[in-house]
Write an enzyme that holds these catalytic residues in place. Structure first.
Site, PDB file in Angstrom:
ATOM      1  N   ASP A  11      40.590  34.788-119.507  1.00  0.00           N
ATOM      2  CA  ASP A  11      41.189  34.367-118.241  1.00  0.00           C
ATOM      3  C   ASP A  11      41.304  32.849-118.317  1.00  0.00           C
ATOM      4  O   ASP A  11      40.300  32.143-118.273  1.00  0.00           O
ATOM      5  CB  ASP A  11      40.276  34.805-117.096  1.00  0.00           C
ATOM      6  N   ASP A  52      44.542  38.823-114.315  1.00  0.00           N
ATOM      7  CA  ASP A  52      44.435  37.397-114.648  1.00  0.00           C
ATOM      8  C   ASP A  52      43.983  37.176-116.091  1.00  0.00           C
ATOM      9  O   ASP A  52      43.559  36.073-116.443  1.00  0.00           O
ATOM     10  CB  ASP A  52      43.507  36.682-113.660  1.00  0.00           C
ATOM     11  N   ASP A  53      44.087  38.220-116.919  1.00  0.00           N
ATOM     12  CA  ASP A  53      43.624  38.096-118.303  1.00  0.00           C
ATOM     13  C   ASP A  53      44.777  38.091-119.295  1.00  0.00           C
ATOM     14  O   ASP A  53      45.605  39.003-119.313  1.00  0.00           O
ATOM     15  CB  ASP A  53      42.652  39.229-118.633  1.00  0.00           C
ATOM     16  N   ASP A 131      41.164  44.948-115.945  1.00  0.00           N
ATOM     17  CA  ASP A 131      40.818  43.738-115.189  1.00  0.00           C
ATOM     18  C   ASP A 131      40.009  44.119-113.957  1.00  0.00           C
ATOM     19  O   ASP A 131      40.157  45.221-113.420  1.00  0.00           O
ATOM     20  CB  ASP A 131      42.079  42.967-114.775  1.00  0.00           C
ATOM     21  N   TYR A 227      27.497  32.856-112.349  1.00  0.00           N
ATOM     22  CA  TYR A 227      28.795  33.497-112.303  1.00  0.00           C
ATOM     23  C   TYR A 227      29.918  32.531-112.620  1.00  0.00           C
ATOM     24  O   TYR A 227      30.082  31.508-111.996  1.00  0.00           O
ATOM     25  CB  TYR A 227      29.050  34.102-110.925  1.00  0.00           C
ATOM     26  N   LYS A 230      34.541  37.494-114.260  1.00  0.00           N
ATOM     27  CA  LYS A 230      34.217  38.836-114.744  1.00  0.00           C
ATOM     28  C   LYS A 230      34.514  38.944-116.226  1.00  0.00           C
ATOM     29  O   LYS A 230      35.398  38.305-116.751  1.00  0.00           O
ATOM     30  CB  LYS A 230      35.081  39.874-114.022  1.00  0.00           C
ATOM     31  N   ASP A 231      33.737  39.796-116.863  1.00  0.00           N
ATOM     32  CA  ASP A 231      33.884  40.049-118.287  1.00  0.00           C
ATOM     33  C   ASP A 231      34.821  41.239-118.477  1.00  0.00           C
ATOM     34  O   ASP A 231      34.419  42.295-118.933  1.00  0.00           O
ATOM     35  CB  ASP A 231      32.511  40.348-118.865  1.00  0.00           C
ATOM     36  N   SER A 241      45.196  62.770-136.441  1.00  0.00           N
ATOM     37  CA  SER A 241      44.766  63.263-137.763  1.00  0.00           C
ATOM     38  C   SER A 241      43.314  62.900-138.085  1.00  0.00           C
ATOM     39  O   SER A 241      43.032  62.023-138.882  1.00  0.00           O
ATOM     40  CB  SER A 241      45.709  62.799-138.876  1.00  0.00           C
ATOM     41  N   ARG A 264      35.177  39.839-106.167  1.00  0.00           N
ATOM     42  CA  ARG A 264      34.053  38.964-106.517  1.00  0.00           C
ATOM     43  C   ARG A 264      33.101  39.609-107.518  1.00  0.00           C
ATOM     44  O   ARG A 264      31.913  39.290-107.563  1.00  0.00           O
ATOM     45  CB  ARG A 264      33.309  38.532-105.243  1.00  0.00           C
ATOM     46  N   TYR A 346      28.436  37.694-108.626  1.00  0.00           N
ATOM     47  CA  TYR A 346      28.176  36.403-107.984  1.00  0.00           C
ATOM     48  C   TYR A 346      26.672  36.243-107.843  1.00  0.00           C
ATOM     49  O   TYR A 346      26.007  37.038-107.213  1.00  0.00           O
ATOM     50  CB  TYR A 346      28.834  36.326-106.614  1.00  0.00           C
TER      51      TYR A 346
HETATM   52  C1  F6R Z   1      36.570  39.030-109.515  1.00  0.00           C
HETATM   53  C2  F6R Z   1      37.583  38.005-109.270  1.00  0.00           C
HETATM   54  C3  F6R Z   1      37.982  37.710-107.879  1.00  0.00           C
HETATM   55  C4  F6R Z   1      37.271  36.468-107.384  1.00  0.00           C
HETATM   56  C5  F6R Z   1      37.611  36.155-105.919  1.00  0.00           C
HETATM   57  C6  F6R Z   1      36.971  34.872-105.420  1.00  0.00           C
HETATM   58  O1  F6R Z   1      36.350  39.197-110.855  1.00  0.00           O
HETATM   59  O2  F6R Z   1      38.075  37.363-110.174  1.00  0.00           O
HETATM   60  O3  F6R Z   1      37.758  38.810-107.037  1.00  0.00           O
HETATM   61  O4  F6R Z   1      35.886  36.636-107.516  1.00  0.00           O
HETATM   62  O5  F6R Z   1      39.018  36.028-105.799  1.00  0.00           O
HETATM   63  O6  F6R Z   1      37.311  33.862-106.280  1.00  0.00           O
HETATM   64  P1  F6R Z   1      36.810  32.360-106.093  1.00  0.00           P
HETATM   65  O7  F6R Z   1      35.315  32.392-106.009  1.00  0.00           O
HETATM   66  O8  F6R Z   1      37.334  31.684-107.348  1.00  0.00           O
HETATM   67  O9  F6R Z   1      37.481  31.849-104.841  1.00  0.00           O
HETATM   68 MG    MG Z   2      39.683  35.295-112.955  1.00  0.00          MG
HETATM   69 MG    MG Z   3      40.144  39.089-115.042  1.00  0.00          MG
END
Ligand code: F6R
Ligand code: MG
Ligand code: MG
Length: 379
Positions: A11, A52-53, A131, A227, A230-231, A241, A264, A346
């Site tokens: 990301d 977002d990846d 994702d 945090y 996300k992974d 086959s 989150r 988080y």
């Molecule tokens: C979860 C993710 C989103 C963010 C959320 C808050 O993996 O990427 O749900 O956690 O949009 O994002 P921030 O803390 O960057 O405002």
């Molecule tokens: Mg992200």
């Molecule tokens: Mg992502």
């Protein structure tokens, strides 16, 4: 000759929130991979995105964990992150945890799934990319693909699969691994992988040693200590086959099982299979989605892809996923929709709770509620 398929994702920032990769960042990383192909390091590549990846799918002859290939991926992400910063995209560079490349991309932030194999005359593979969820999200589908005869007819019918498979399970907290052989160790396997936040299927091998599947296992929260994202996982599965058929590999995804992630990184929600065009995160930053690209590899070239979930056959699954999303959302901040404290990505909830710590007082029957400003008044 041996071919290596490397899927490396990160990301590096996205449009309008943690929502969708911007095409200009994909272009920037494509330029780096095109250069590496011209120089002969890569045989072929395909750049795509899920949520977002940013996803780099690469073939080469350098084996897994190769410094040059990882460095190329790192440079591709850095170039993309530069563009993300220029455009003011959200969370630009979030997964690039270190400022300079140190030889191996593992543990630095990006997720990696790689496998090396002798290319068969026809080499069908599926690349899964999810994702808003975690690597353990693939535990349930992998169990079904490689160990459940109600899913995979080949386990019963095909003599090359009839002996079962070997699952390598990683304890991501301890960094230790365990091999389990199905069908013999089926119940032990389930005893572990039913806790997907801790025990993650890392590889599946056939009993003759052939690699069948590999999964990224990076957990960013454990890498960085707090945090930072996300992974979101990727997975490669070889098909046909002597391996599960394409349709046996896709079948488990017709069930939108609950995974951890979503908003989150702290909520349980259904994993919805989608085509690349729908691989963007909207409702409550989700719901968690998975895309699948099917390729044939020929002399290391990536023939394809076919966007496998971009198909009416998964419409009903998507409808079910919406119903489950609706049901789960109605719980608001309540568990088990919201994850337990140890599984929330988080690590900031303790900070929120901290200010309540000193306000706890002994409880006995006849307890009368007092809040601070009232106390002041009494004095
Ligand atoms: C979860 C993710 C989103 C963010 C959320 C808050 O993996 O990427 O749900 O956690 O949009 O994002 P921030 O803390 O960057 O405002
Ligand atoms: Mg992200
Ligand atoms: Mg992502």
């Amino acid at each position: 000759e041996k071919i290596t398929l490397s899927v490396i994702k990160a990301d590096i920032g996205s449009l309008a929130g943690h929502h969708k990769v911007h095409p200009d960042t994909m272009l920037a990383s494509t330029r780096v991979l095109a250069e590496a192909k011209k120089n002969g390091l890569l045989i072929d590549y395909y750049v795509t995105a899920v949520g977002d990846d940013l996803q780099l799918i690469m073939t080469h002859k350098k084996g897994v964990n190769n410094k040059e290939v990882h460095e190329t991926a790192w440079n591709a992400f850095e170039e993309a992150a530069k563009v993300a910063k220029e455009l003011g995209l959200y969370a630009a560079g979030q997964d690039l945890l270190s400022n300079s490349f140190s030889g191996n991309i593992r543990g630095m932030g990006p997720g990696v799934a790689e496998m090396e194999f002798n290319e068969r005359p026809a080499e069908p593979v599926v690349v899964f990319m999810a994702d808003k969820t975690e690597p353990g999200a693939f535990n349930l589908p992998l169990y079904k693909i490689f160990a459940d005869p109600f899913n995979t007819a080949g386990l019963v019918i095909d003599p090359r699969m009839h002996n079962g498979f070997i699952f390598t399970v990683l304890d991501v907290y301890e960094g230790k691994a365990l091999d389990l052989s199905t069908p013999n160790d089926l119940y032990d396997l389930l005893a572990l992988i039913g806790t997907p936040s801790r025990y993650v299927i890392k590889y599946v091998h056939r009993k003759d040693g052939e690699i069948a599947s590999t999964i990224s296992s990076e957990r960013l929260s454990l890498i960085a200590g707090k945090y930072i994202g996300k992974d979101d996982p990727v997975m490669i599965v070889r098909a046909q086959s002597g391996f599960p058929a394409l349709g046996e590999i896709l079948e488990p995804f017709s069930f939108p099982h609950l995974v951890e992630g979503w908003m989150r990184g702290s909520h349980a929600g259904p994993l919805m299979p989608v085509g690349i065009k729908d691989a963007k995160m909207t409702r409550f930053d989700g719901p968690p989605r998975v895309a699948a690209l099917g390729f044939n590899i020929k002399n290391g070239n990536l023939v394809g892809p076919s966007d496998l979930f971009d198909d009416v056959a998964f419409d009903e699954t998507r409808r079910q996923a919406q119903i489950i999303a609706e049901y789960m959302r109605r719980h608001g901040p309540f568990m088990p929709h919201r994850l337990g404290p140890e599984d929330m990505e988080y690590t900031t909830l303790p900070d929120v709770l901290k200010k309540l710590e000193n306000k706890f007082r002994p409880f006995e029957l006849g307890y009368k509620p007092i809040i601070k400003h009232e106390l002041e008044e009494i004095k």
